[in-house]
Design a protein around this motif. Structure first.
Motif, PDB file in Angstrom:
ATOM      1  N   ASP A 158       0.548  -1.698  -0.008  1.00 56.73           N
ATOM      2  CA  ASP A 158       0.105  -0.053   0.009  1.00 56.73           C
ATOM      3  C   ASP A 158       1.004   1.549   0.066  1.00 56.73           C
ATOM      4  O   ASP A 158       0.853   1.901  -0.903  1.00 56.73           O
ATOM      5  CB  ASP A 158      -0.867  -0.015   1.178  1.00 56.73           C
ATOM      6  N   LEU A 159       2.338   0.922   0.753  1.00 56.97           N
ATOM      7  CA  LEU A 159       2.772   2.752   0.997  1.00 56.97           C
ATOM      8  C   LEU A 159       3.433   3.068  -0.460  1.00 56.97           C
ATOM      9  O   LEU A 159       3.576   3.451  -1.165  1.00 56.97           O
ATOM     10  CB  LEU A 159       3.504   1.953   2.140  1.00 56.97           C
ATOM     11  N   ASN A 160       3.791   1.696  -0.757  1.00 59.07           N
ATOM     12  CA  ASN A 160       5.015   1.861  -2.267  1.00 59.07           C
ATOM     13  C   ASN A 160       3.703   2.507  -3.427  1.00 59.07           C
ATOM     14  O   ASN A 160       4.271   2.534  -4.721  1.00 59.07           O
ATOM     15  CB  ASN A 160       5.492   0.597  -2.532  1.00 59.07           C
ATOM     16  N   LYS A 161       2.997   1.421  -2.873  1.00 61.07           N
ATOM     17  CA  LYS A 161       1.825   1.746  -4.234  1.00 61.07           C
ATOM     18  C   LYS A 161       1.933   3.606  -4.663  1.00 61.07           C
ATOM     19  O   LYS A 161       2.116   3.969  -5.376  1.00 61.07           O
ATOM     20  CB  LYS A 161       0.995   1.168  -4.582  1.00 61.07           C
ATOM     21  N   LYS A 162       1.722   3.801  -3.046  1.00 60.34           N
ATOM     22  CA  LYS A 162       2.071   5.872  -3.991  1.00 60.34           C
ATOM     23  C   LYS A 162       2.929   5.967  -3.398  1.00 60.34           C
ATOM     24  O   LYS A 162       2.436   7.156  -4.903  1.00 60.34           O
ATOM     25  CB  LYS A 162       1.244   6.219  -2.289  1.00 60.34           C
ATOM     26  N   LEU A 163       3.548   6.003  -3.449  1.00 64.38           N
ATOM     27  CA  LEU A 163       5.086   6.310  -3.423  1.00 64.38           C
ATOM     28  C   LEU A 163       5.527   6.369  -5.048  1.00 64.38           C
ATOM     29  O   LEU A 163       5.842   6.846  -5.587  1.00 64.38           O
ATOM     30  CB  LEU A 163       6.652   5.543  -2.871  1.00 64.38           C
ATOM     31  N   PHE A 164       4.916   4.776  -5.502  1.00 62.29           N
ATOM     32  CA  PHE A 164       5.331   5.210  -7.783  1.00 62.29           C
ATOM     33  C   PHE A 164       4.491   5.559  -8.359  1.00 62.29           C
ATOM     34  O   PHE A 164       5.119   5.965  -9.020  1.00 62.29           O
ATOM     35  CB  PHE A 164       5.199   2.935  -7.220  1.00 62.29           C
ATOM     36  N   GLU A 165       2.979   5.404  -7.475  1.00 57.19           N
ATOM     37  CA  GLU A 165       2.424   6.910  -8.353  1.00 57.19           C
ATOM     38  C   GLU A 165       2.756   8.014  -8.061  1.00 57.19           C
ATOM     39  O   GLU A 165       2.428   8.898  -9.084  1.00 57.19           O
ATOM     40  CB  GLU A 165       0.787   6.813  -7.547  1.00 57.19           C
ATOM     41  N   GLN A 166       3.352   8.592  -7.227  1.00 54.48           N
ATOM     42  CA  GLN A 166       4.292  10.504  -7.029  1.00 54.48           C
ATOM     43  C   GLN A 166       5.327   9.927  -7.671  1.00 54.48           C
ATOM     44  O   GLN A 166       6.320  10.478  -7.393  1.00 54.48           O
ATOM     45  CB  GLN A 166       4.110  10.449  -5.467  1.00 54.48           C
ATOM     46  N   GLU A 167       6.013   8.766  -8.413  1.00 50.92           N
ATOM     47  CA  GLU A 167       7.035   8.731  -9.024  1.00 50.92           C
ATOM     48  C   GLU A 167       7.949   8.996  -8.169  1.00 50.92           C
ATOM     49  O   GLU A 167       9.634   9.837  -8.519  1.00 50.92           O
ATOM     50  CB  GLU A 167       7.065  10.019 -10.163  1.00 50.92           C
ATOM     51  N   ILE A 168       8.628   8.740  -6.829  1.00 53.37           N
ATOM     52  CA  ILE A 168       9.103   8.389  -6.111  1.00 53.37           C
ATOM     53  C   ILE A 168       9.912   7.073  -5.688  1.00 53.37           C
ATOM     54  O   ILE A 168      10.964   7.376  -5.639  1.00 53.37           O
ATOM     55  CB  ILE A 168       8.339   8.770  -4.506  1.00 53.37           C
ATOM     56  N   LEU A 169       8.915   5.924  -6.054  1.00 53.79           N
ATOM     57  CA  LEU A 169       9.538   4.947  -5.379  1.00 53.79           C
ATOM     58  C   LEU A 169      10.213   4.349  -7.114  1.00 53.79           C
ATOM     59  O   LEU A 169       9.175   5.195  -8.373  1.00 53.79           O
ATOM     60  CB  LEU A 169       8.721   3.839  -5.407  1.00 53.79           C
ATOM     61  N   ALA A 170      11.529   4.117  -7.005  1.00 57.27           N
ATOM     62  CA  ALA A 170      11.662   3.613  -9.014  1.00 57.27           C
ATOM     63  C   ALA A 170      10.348   2.031  -9.219  1.00 57.27           C
ATOM     64  O   ALA A 170       9.992   0.878  -8.149  1.00 57.27           O
ATOM     65  CB  ALA A 170      13.090   2.837  -8.659  1.00 57.27           C
TER      66      ALA A 170
END
Length: 413
Positions: A158-170
């Motif tokens: 759930d956390l990484n999904k948000k980060l990926f959508e915000q283009e923060i997570l590789a």
């Protein structure tokens, strides 16, 4: 003219002499052939009875013995030598009261070995049941850990999904997160199904183990109860009979050493000649004498099996009066087969053995002449006279063994 004189021949002379002789011889032959054969006897050697007009009662008599209405055998269930005797024959006992004790060391040792083996099996079954419980517990612990890993993977997802959508997570980190989440989810589902099936299988096995343990415990109870059979106890309350165990004597298994009579009443049992089988039926009534009283009895059972020319009947006392009877007491039973009827009767005697009731010597003064007769029914005392005799006529009823070919008896005082 000369007269011719006829000459007498010797032939005519001999004929005249022989004729009287022939006639006399013929007379003797005729009288000998028609003369009744006679025999002289003494009055003291014979029995003379009078034909009477009297009531004839068709009855029979036989001996019966008293037995308890209900008895129970005292059996030896486990064989052994008699070690102790606590009661005597004839004593009154109550249900469960010790009667005797047996001793059989080999059987007792065998019981101990069987008991040990059963207890060991019960312990093994309980251990198997405990192992299944521990297995369930371990599966539950594993499931908790797996659910914890799943929740961690879900939270990270759930956390990484948000980060990926915000283009923060590789992207490669996001792919690892998704794969881990999928793995943990499928892993949890598979483990849950496995745990569910395992619990169901364990429940079935535990049920079977419990059933086996119950059977083992029941076997153990029976075994321990059998160990108590060395102590012989009274199966019912009542009075002991035929109880004669001997100290030290070894009795085999299933041997009977006595009876217990429940003392709730008596019945009569009799062995009757097979001749009367067709004349006896249930509910027929008779009488016995006891304590100077006539007591009515009734047939309750007829056992038609013939053994040694006799069959067995059972009778009950009709009266509700309580009688002070004892087992084996003998009674003479008089059983009525028909109603009383007025007719000519003749006392029974030994003459019947030689004549079969077809003829008899009728006494007239000092003579007794053979006469054909016809007899009908009989009872232990009389024959019914159907023909050939009149009332008040006297007849010889003793044995005719020496008179079978005689027609006339001369009776001397």
């Amino acid at each position: 003219m000369d007269t011719i004189i006829a000459r007498k021949t010797n032939k005519n002379k001999y004929l005249l002499i022989a004729l009287p002789i022939i006639l006399l011889f013929g007379y003797f032959v005729f009288t000998s052939a028609t003369k009744k054969r006679s025999l002289t006897i003494k009055r003291a050697e014979i029995t003379i009875k009078t034909v009477e007009n009297d009531f004839f009662e068709d009855f029979m008599s036989f001996q019966a013995k008293a037995v308890p209405l209900n008895s129970m055998l005292v059996n030896i269930i486990e064989g052994g030598a008699v070690q102790e005797i606590f009661v005597e024959n004839g004593d009154r006992v109550i249900k469960g009261q010790p009667l005797a004790r047996l001793y059989n060391p080999n059987a007792e040792l065998a019981y101990m070995q069987q008991e040990t083996a059963i207890i060991e099996q019960i312990n093994n079954l309980n251990k198997a049941k405990l192992d299944l419980r521990n297995q369930e517990l371990n599966l539950a612990k594993d499931l908790i850990a797996i659910e914890h890993d799943y929740l961690d993977a879900k939270n990270l997802y759930d956390l990484n999904k948000k980060l990926f959508e915000q283009e923060i997570l590789a992207k490669n980190e996001w792919e690892k997160t998704k794969e881990n989440y999928r793995f943990q989810k499928e892993r949890m589902n598979i483990i849950k199904q496995s745990v569910k099936k395992e619990k169901l299988a364990n429940q079935i096995q535990i049920g079977q183990l419990n059933q086996s343990i119950a059977i083992m415990n029941k076997s153990l109870d029976i075994l321990r109860a059998n160990k108590q059979h060395f102590l012989i106890t009274a199966p019912i309350s009542g009075r002991l009979s035929s109880f004669e165990p001997i100290l030290g004597k070894t009795y085999s298994q299933n041997t009977s050493i006595g009876f217990i009579d429940d003392m709730k009443g008596y019945k009569l049992i009799a062995d009757v000649d097979e001749f009367y089988l067709d004349k006896i039926a249930e509910k027929q009534k008779g009488t016995v004498s006891f304590d100077n009283k006539t007591i009515e009895v009734q047939i309750t059972k007829v056992i038609p099996e013939i053994k040694s020319g006799r069959f067995q009947v059972e009778l009950d006392f009709v009266s509700s009066e309580k009688l002070d009877l004892k087992q084996g007491l003998s009674f003479g039973v008089k059983l009525n087969l028909s109603e009383k009827t007025k007719t000519k009767v003749l006392s029974k005697g030994s003459f019947y053995e030689e004549t079969n009731g077809k003829w008899i010597f009728v006494v007239n003064g000092n003579k007794a002449e053979r006469r054909a007769i016809k007899l009908g029914r009989e009872n232990p005392l009389y024959y019914e006279v159907l023909g050939g005799l009149k009332a008040d006529e006297k007849v010889i009823t003793s044995s005719y063994k020496d008179y079978k070919q005689i027609e006339l008896l001369d009776i001397q005082e």
